[in-house]
Design a protein around this motif. Structure first.
Motif, short mmCIF file in Angstrom:
data_model
loop_
_atom_site.label_atom_id
_atom_site.label_comp_id
_atom_site.label_asym_id
_atom_site.label_seq_id
_atom_site.Cartn_x
_atom_site.Cartn_y
_atom_site.Cartn_z
N UNK A 191 -34.92 -43.59 -13.50
CA UNK A 191 -34.61 -42.19 -13.76
C UNK A 191 -35.85 -41.31 -13.66
N UNK A 192 -36.96 -41.78 -14.22
CA UNK A 192 -38.19 -41.02 -14.14
C UNK A 192 -38.68 -40.90 -12.70
N UNK A 193 -38.45 -41.95 -11.92
CA UNK A 193 -38.88 -41.92 -10.53
C UNK A 193 -38.16 -40.91 -9.68
N UNK A 194 -37.02 -40.42 -10.15
CA UNK A 194 -36.27 -39.40 -9.41
C UNK A 194 -36.80 -37.99 -9.68
N UNK A 195 -37.71 -37.87 -10.65
CA UNK A 195 -38.21 -36.56 -11.05
C UNK A 195 -39.56 -36.27 -10.40
N UNK A 196 -39.91 -35.01 -10.34
CA UNK A 196 -41.27 -34.65 -9.95
C UNK A 196 -42.23 -35.09 -11.04
N UNK A 197 -43.50 -35.20 -10.72
CA UNK A 197 -44.47 -35.66 -11.71
C UNK A 197 -44.57 -34.69 -12.89
N UNK A 198 -44.34 -33.40 -12.66
CA UNK A 198 -44.37 -32.42 -13.75
C UNK A 198 -43.20 -32.65 -14.70
N UNK A 199 -42.00 -32.78 -14.15
CA UNK A 199 -40.83 -33.03 -15.00
C UNK A 199 -40.92 -34.39 -15.69
N UNK A 200 -41.52 -35.35 -15.02
CA UNK A 200 -41.67 -36.68 -15.61
C UNK A 200 -42.58 -36.63 -16.84
N UNK A 201 -43.66 -35.87 -16.74
CA UNK A 201 -44.55 -35.72 -17.89
C UNK A 201 -43.84 -35.03 -19.04
N UNK A 202 -43.02 -34.03 -18.72
CA UNK A 202 -42.28 -33.31 -19.76
C UNK A 202 -41.31 -34.23 -20.48
N UNK A 203 -40.61 -35.09 -19.73
CA UNK A 203 -39.67 -36.03 -20.34
C UNK A 203 -40.42 -37.02 -21.22
N UNK A 204 -41.50 -37.59 -20.71
CA UNK A 204 -42.25 -38.57 -21.47
C UNK A 204 -42.78 -37.97 -22.77
N UNK A 245 -41.83 -38.77 -27.05
CA UNK A 245 -42.85 -39.35 -27.90
C UNK A 245 -42.59 -39.02 -29.37
N UNK A 246 -43.18 -39.78 -30.25
CA UNK A 246 -42.98 -39.58 -31.69
C UNK A 246 -43.88 -38.45 -32.20
N UNK A 247 -43.53 -37.90 -33.37
CA UNK A 247 -44.33 -36.88 -34.03
C UNK A 247 -44.62 -35.67 -33.13
N UNK A 248 -43.58 -35.17 -32.54
CA UNK A 248 -43.71 -34.04 -31.64
C UNK A 248 -43.96 -32.77 -32.45
N UNK A 249 -45.05 -32.05 -32.13
CA UNK A 249 -45.36 -30.82 -32.85
C UNK A 249 -46.16 -29.89 -31.95
N UNK A 250 -46.07 -28.60 -32.26
CA UNK A 250 -46.84 -27.61 -31.52
C UNK A 250 -48.32 -27.84 -31.80
N UNK A 251 -49.16 -27.87 -30.75
CA UNK A 251 -50.57 -28.21 -30.96
C UNK A 251 -51.27 -27.28 -31.95
N UNK A 252 -52.01 -27.88 -32.84
CA UNK A 252 -52.72 -27.11 -33.88
C UNK A 252 -53.70 -26.11 -33.28
N UNK A 253 -54.37 -26.52 -32.18
CA UNK A 253 -55.34 -25.62 -31.56
C UNK A 253 -54.68 -24.34 -31.05
N UNK A 254 -53.45 -24.45 -30.56
CA UNK A 254 -52.71 -23.28 -30.12
C UNK A 254 -52.18 -22.49 -31.31
N UNK A 255 -51.66 -23.21 -32.29
CA UNK A 255 -51.07 -22.56 -33.46
C UNK A 255 -52.10 -21.73 -34.20
N UNK A 256 -53.32 -22.23 -34.29
CA UNK A 256 -54.38 -21.55 -35.02
C UNK A 256 -54.72 -20.19 -34.41
N UNK A 257 -54.59 -20.10 -33.08
CA UNK A 257 -54.94 -18.85 -32.39
C UNK A 257 -53.71 -18.10 -31.87
N UNK A 258 -52.54 -18.62 -32.19
CA UNK A 258 -51.29 -18.04 -31.70
C UNK A 258 -51.34 -17.83 -30.19
#
Length: 234
Positions: A18-31, A35-48
């Motif tokens: 299934x991943x092989x049918x996707x572009x590498x960008x979409x594949x990274x997004x799916x992977x 993943x576990x513990x998905x959260x908005x990156x702190x470095x981005x959150x700190x600076x909005x």
């Protein structure tokens, strides 16, 4: 959570198929989504803010200057929109882009001439199959192949939202990198100095358009037509 659980239930061969049918960008997004513990990156959150790191567009230098070397990976804008809608709406969204011909040559020279980690070995072997940049463009760089290799994916694949719109608050241009970087710093209230990281050892000093053939320029223009149009490089 349920999506992640169902994904893990699939046998590895089916997941790979299934991943092989996707572009590498979409594949990274799916992977990343699975993943576990998905959260908005702190470095981005700190600076909005939200920085989209387009490969071979000074992103490593920007991360070093703004985020103390932390790097978000090459995740597309739409992934953040879908995973973190509230943070996405509030964030100042920015990226840096580059003339498609110069970016393609920079990626080729980087892969061809640098000592790279294991994750880039396949890409390195790919470019070394070809005599030079003109040969690489003529024989491999096509609309149906660029989506398979992260360094050569169209820039707009990273910068569009779930509806295919260019939905950035600010797009900086590598051709005016120092100026545009300072504009972002002013917007975020930062005082940072930009340095050069992750360059190519074998890159020629002159622009690619000065030494590649007219046919190469025409082929690159055709392959990256959307980038040329949407990013203002017409």
């Amino acid at each position: 959570m349920l999506q992640r659980y169902l994904w893990k239930l699939l046998p590895k061969p089916q997941r790979a198929f299934l991943l092989g049918r996707l572009s590498v960008v979409d594949r990274q997004a799916v992977n990343k989504s699975m993943s576990a513990n998905l959260r908005f990156p702190e470095a981005f959150d700190r600076r909005s803010c939200l920085f989209i790191h387009v490969p071979k567009c000074a992103g490593s230098s920007v991360c070093e200057a703004m985020f103390n070397g932390w790097r978000p990976g090459h995740l597309p804008l739409y992934w953040y929109e879908e995973q973190f809608p509230a943070e996405f709406a509030a964030a100042f969204k920015f990226a840096f882009v580059r003339d498609p011909l110069e970016r393609a040559y920079s990626a080729y020279a980087f892969l061809h001439g640098n000592e790279l980690s294991g994750r880039d070995h396949a890409a390195q072997q790919l470019v070394r199959h070809y005599r030079d940049f003109d040969d690489f463009v003529a024989r491999w760089l096509h609309a149906d192949t660029i989506g398979r290799q992260l360094h050569f994916v169209a820039q707009t694949d990273f910068l569009t939202d779930s509806l295919g719109r260019l939905a950035m608050d600010f797009i900086g241009y590598q051709e005016h990198l120092a100026r545009d970087f300072q504009l972002v710093c002013e917007r975020l209230g930062l005082t940072s100095q930009l340095q050069h990281f992750n360059g190519s050892r074998q890159r020629r000093p002159q622009p690619a358009r000065d030494f590649c053939t007219q046919r190469t320029r025409r082929l690159v223009r055709r392959v990256y037509a959307r980038d040329y149009e949407m990013l203002g490089y017409e």
